[in-house]
Enzyme design. Structure first.
Site, PDB file in Angstrom:
ATOM      1  N   GLY A   1       2.882   5.813  -3.024  1.00  0.00           N
ATOM      2  CA  GLY A   1       3.993   6.570  -3.574  1.00  0.00           C
ATOM      3  C   GLY A   1       3.846   6.787  -5.071  1.00  0.00           C
ATOM      4  O   GLY A   1       4.123   7.877  -5.592  1.00  0.00           O
TER       5      GLY A   1
ATOM      6  N   VAL B   1       0.835  -1.200   0.000  1.00  0.00           N
ATOM      7  CA  VAL B   1       0.000   0.000   0.000  1.00  0.00           C
ATOM      8  C   VAL B   1       0.869   1.249   0.000  1.00  0.00           C
ATOM      9  O   VAL B   1       0.567   2.243  -0.677  1.00  0.00           O
ATOM     10  CB  VAL B   1      -0.964   0.000   1.198  1.00  0.00           C
ATOM     11  CG1 VAL B   1      -1.862   1.230   1.156  1.00  0.00           C
ATOM     12  CG2 VAL B   1      -1.812  -1.262   1.201  1.00  0.00           C
ATOM     13  N   ASP B   2       1.968   1.230   0.734  1.00  0.00           N
ATOM     14  CA  ASP B   2       2.904   2.362   0.713  1.00  0.00           C
ATOM     15  C   ASP B   2       3.455   2.588  -0.692  1.00  0.00           C
ATOM     16  O   ASP B   2       3.569   3.729  -1.158  1.00  0.00           O
ATOM     17  CB  ASP B   2       4.056   2.118   1.682  1.00  0.00           C
ATOM     18  CG  ASP B   2       3.722   2.509   3.111  1.00  0.00           C
ATOM     19  OD1 ASP B   2       2.964   3.477   3.294  1.00  0.00           O
ATOM     20  OD2 ASP B   2       4.210   1.856   4.036  1.00  0.00           O
ATOM     21  N   VAL B   3       3.819   1.502  -1.362  1.00  0.00           N
ATOM     22  CA  VAL B   3       4.375   1.618  -2.711  1.00  0.00           C
ATOM     23  C   VAL B   3       3.331   2.176  -3.678  1.00  0.00           C
ATOM     24  O   VAL B   3       3.606   3.088  -4.467  1.00  0.00           O
ATOM     25  CB  VAL B   3       4.895   0.255  -3.200  1.00  0.00           C
ATOM     26  CG1 VAL B   3       5.338   0.333  -4.663  1.00  0.00           C
ATOM     27  CG2 VAL B   3       6.063  -0.212  -2.326  1.00  0.00           C
TER      28      VAL B   3
END
Length: 381
Positions: free
Chosen positions: A173, A168-170
């Site tokens: 981003g 989810v972070d990727v």
């Protein structure tokens, strides 16, 4: 070296951990001058996230911070805050992923930043937005849980599980980088910056694509299917003579080719499996038959036999095997960046191919405060 397409773009990176640093690294690879602002004592949290370590540093930090310069500032210090304010005044883009209100506490929130620099593209990354969810902590595992990803991930009969990377972070981003590039295009046309806002929960819901669309359009709440697909069959992982094989048959032509490669062409004419809709309805029977057939050879043997027939399949690789495959295919998955002492560091290559202005790898991830003296002198000038 060829100048990157974003050369001349100055990015003030107040982000930390993964979503913001990943976005700014992508921009840095494409030529942007990214100044990573870190606390003098601890720096980015990921500097302490090890093992594993390489070159005496946490590989987590190293994986998302190449091509940047490190500037250490304590925003509670008056002189450091002045330097940070001057950086905001000069920057084209600012990234921050503090809790909503933190940047404003230091006079660096969007409204104040816009007064200092009307052309600034200001990107805020949060876990749950700046409204009712502002106080909620935005950790990837938490978002995977409450955002529905874990409800469709895991073994068919088992407990929900997270993905093996902070996906989810990727994804957030990537969305942040796209939003910033769109805002820069708008600035080209109007001369005005704007506030780009992305949050982890919304990015996950968007990235659930067909599963989320099945809910919003048809009211269908999906469950855990293991490695199966809710709408396609056969689309799962099967045991073979040595290790699992992923089979991703997306249409009837591919299924016929699969049956041919299995020396069972008549299976494609079986009325239970003739169309994709039929195969989804009879997925258990089909899977049992395919398990029997695929147990006769190893996964690499099936890959070599079925791939030339146009059947999407492949062994379940570990990371070493995955990089070997990319090397074999000529994809050049590694990149080398050089440190100030001339030492080389092997990193994962940027996957974007540009024929005239390819990604560059001019700097290894910076040591904490490595460029502070030069940058402070520049900001004071």
């Amino acid at each position: 070296m060829t100048r990157g397409p974003l050369s001349g773009l100055l990015v003030a990176d107040f982000g930390r951990v993964l979503a913001a640093p990943y976005a700014t690294m992508l921009l840095a690879d494409l030529g942007a001058d990214v100044i990573k602002v870190e606390h003098p004592d601890t720096g980015d949290d990921t500097r302490a996230w090890g093992p594993p370590h390489a070159h005496g540093e946490a590989t987590y930090y190293l994986s998302v911070n190449r091509n940047k310069r490190s500037l250490t500032l304590d925003l509670r210090d008056e002189q450091d805050l002045r330097a940070a304010t001057e950086l905001v005044r000069r920057a084209d883009v600012l990234f921050e992923n503090f809790r909503p209100g933190i940047m404003g506490k230091y006079g660096l929130g969007y409204d104040r930043a816009r007064e200092l620099n009307p052309r600034l593209v200001y990107c805020s990354i949060t876990g749950f937005g700046a409204g009712a969810g502002a106080a909620l902590p935005g950790y990837d595992l938490l978002i995977q849980a409450v955002g529905g990803l874990m409800s469709v991930t895991g073994s068919a009969s088992g407990q929900p599980v997270k993905t093996g990377v902070a996906l989810v972070d990727v994804l957030t981003g990537l969305h942040a980088a796209i939003g910033v590039l769109a805002a820069l295009r708008h600035r080209e046309a109007t001369g005005e910056g704007q506030h780009v806002q992305v949050n982890l929960l919304s990015c996950l819901l968007s990235s659930l694509v067909n599963q989320a669309g099945g809910y919003t359009l048809a009211g269908k709440v999906p469950g855990i299917l293991g490695n199966r697909h809710p709408s396609i069959a056969p689309y799962e992982v099967f045991p073979t003579k040595d290790r699992p094989l992923a089979v991703a048959v997306g249409n009837d032509r591919q299924f016929r080719a699969l049956c041919q490669g299995l020396d069972e062409p008549g299976l494609a004419d079986d009325p239970r499996f003739a169309t994709n809709t039929d195969r989804v309805a009879q997925v258990d029977e089909l899977a049992e038959r395919l398990r029997d057939l695929l147990s006769a050879r190893t996964a690499p043997e099936w890959f070599d036999r079925l791939s030339p027939l146009g059947v999407p399949c492949g062994p379940v690789n570990d990371l070493a095997q995955a990089f070997d495959l990319a090397d074999t295919l000529g994809l050049s998955p590694r990149a080398t960046a050089t440190g100030p002492d001339g030492s080389a560091m092997q990193l994962v290559a940027n996957p974007i191919g540009l024929s005239s202005t390819p990604p560059r790898y001019e700097r290894r991830p910076p040591c904490l405060g490595e460029h502070t003296d030069d940058l402070r002198a520049w900001l004071d000038s």
